[in-house]
Design an enzyme around this catalytic site. Sequence first.
Site, PDB file in Angstrom:
ATOM      1  N   GLU A 161      -9.610  37.831 -42.993  1.00  0.00           N
ATOM      2  CA  GLU A 161      -9.678  36.400 -42.730  1.00  0.00           C
ATOM      3  C   GLU A 161      -8.652  35.972 -41.685  1.00  0.00           C
ATOM      4  OE1 GLU A 161     -10.538  33.356 -45.542  1.00  0.00           O
ATOM      5  OE2 GLU A 161     -10.609  34.816 -47.192  1.00  0.00           O
ATOM      6  N   ARG A 162      -9.121  35.166 -40.775  1.00  0.00           N
ATOM      7  CA  ARG A 162      -8.246  34.581 -39.763  1.00  0.00           C
ATOM      8  C   ARG A 162      -7.139  33.775 -40.442  1.00  0.00           C
ATOM      9  NH1 ARG A 162     -10.484  29.621 -36.108  1.00  0.00           N
ATOM     10  NH2 ARG A 162     -10.791  28.891 -38.237  1.00  0.00           N
ATOM     11  N   ASN A 192     -16.273  27.442 -39.076  1.00  0.00           N
ATOM     12  CA  ASN A 192     -15.211  28.343 -38.642  1.00  0.00           C
ATOM     13  C   ASN A 192     -15.861  29.637 -38.150  1.00  0.00           C
ATOM     14  OD1 ASN A 192     -16.075  29.215 -41.149  1.00  0.00           O
ATOM     15  ND2 ASN A 192     -14.053  29.571 -41.989  1.00  0.00           N
ATOM     16  N   ASN A 221     -12.698  35.270 -38.091  1.00  0.00           N
ATOM     17  CA  ASN A 221     -12.826  36.016 -39.338  1.00  0.00           C
ATOM     18  C   ASN A 221     -13.756  37.193 -39.049  1.00  0.00           C
ATOM     19  OD1 ASN A 221     -11.642  33.948 -41.456  1.00  0.00           O
ATOM     20  ND2 ASN A 221     -13.012  32.784 -40.122  1.00  0.00           N
ATOM     21  N   HIS A 263     -17.034  33.492 -37.337  1.00  0.00           N
ATOM     22  CA  HIS A 263     -17.195  34.764 -38.049  1.00  0.00           C
ATOM     23  C   HIS A 263     -17.841  35.794 -37.131  1.00  0.00           C
ATOM     24  CE1 HIS A 263     -16.187  33.281 -42.095  1.00  0.00           C
ATOM     25  NE2 HIS A 263     -16.689  32.142 -41.639  1.00  0.00           N
ATOM     26  N   ASN A 313      -3.393  27.886 -44.202  1.00  0.00           N
ATOM     27  CA  ASN A 313      -3.427  29.300 -44.563  1.00  0.00           C
ATOM     28  C   ASN A 313      -2.023  29.814 -44.870  1.00  0.00           C
ATOM     29  OD1 ASN A 313      -6.220  29.889 -44.330  1.00  0.00           O
ATOM     30  ND2 ASN A 313      -6.042  29.991 -42.108  1.00  0.00           N
ATOM     31  N   GLY A 365     -17.515  33.463 -45.140  1.00  0.00           N
ATOM     32  CA  GLY A 365     -17.862  34.780 -44.616  1.00  0.00           C
ATOM     33  C   GLY A 365     -19.104  35.358 -45.264  1.00  0.00           C
TER      34      GLY A 365
END
Length: 290
Positions: A225-226, A174, A207, A176, A76, A237
């Site tokens: 967003e993370r 991931n 997220n 959410h 990221n 997402g």
Amino acid sequence: MIIVYITLIELIMEFTKYQGLGNDFILVDNRHSSTPLLSPDEAVKLCDRHFGIGADGVIFALPGDDQSDYTMRIFNSDGSEPQMCGNGIRCLARFLAKLEGVETVGKSYRIQTLAGIIIPRLEEEGQVKVDMGNPFLLAKEIPTTLTKGEEKVINQFLEVGGQSWSVTCVSMGNPHCITFVENVATIPLETIGPMFEHHSVFPERTNTEFIEVVRSDYLKMRVWERGAGITLACGTGACASVVAGVLTGNCDRLCTVELPGGCLTIEWSEQDNRLYMTGPAEAVFTGVIG
């Protein structure tokens, strides 16, 4: 083709920048090595929109294994490494097809990610359809401590920023946290987003998606967003939000999800329990670092 030359690191390396609904990434051909060519700190420098190339993340196309054609790694813009990225994997599929010289409709790849095998397929008019796999719904799978580990997190109340929010949590590999609101335009995303991401009930951060139901088959979404902050789109997402919408009775299993960068088509199949995401991915420019 636009060629951009950047000097930031002691390495000469070609890259291509792609975007999927404005969620933008630096794509690196890393097929000769199973180790990313850049460190997280170097990725941060390249993602800087003032002193670098500018992107939400750097994606590396690494060799596959016995079960996959390729491996995807992503750093990221803050240097953290997420398990998966829906918009990113669409960009990766088109990047791989370009590298191979086989940009054929129907071409698909088995891509190993930290969230497991993900399968994108090239469609007409620059679209990519991705088999995103099954959603994970138990608190321990997300992970979150909002409820007991073996329970689902549906319409649970969470105090954030002095307000009580009704949230539903889903993992697409991931984490959410989804909340349904009357008007997504009124959400102070810059301030409330980090509070959700770093809340103590999310040990791996999260997220966060704010969803406005326009119709049962049409959702509006804004996302924090993370590891990247406010972005124009988030594929995992959008998938998680449709799952949350079905679980809470807010939407159908087949939905258009409108994000600031454009629309995705998301289907949560009743037949196989898998999520299918369809959306665009486009090359922006090619450059050389070094």
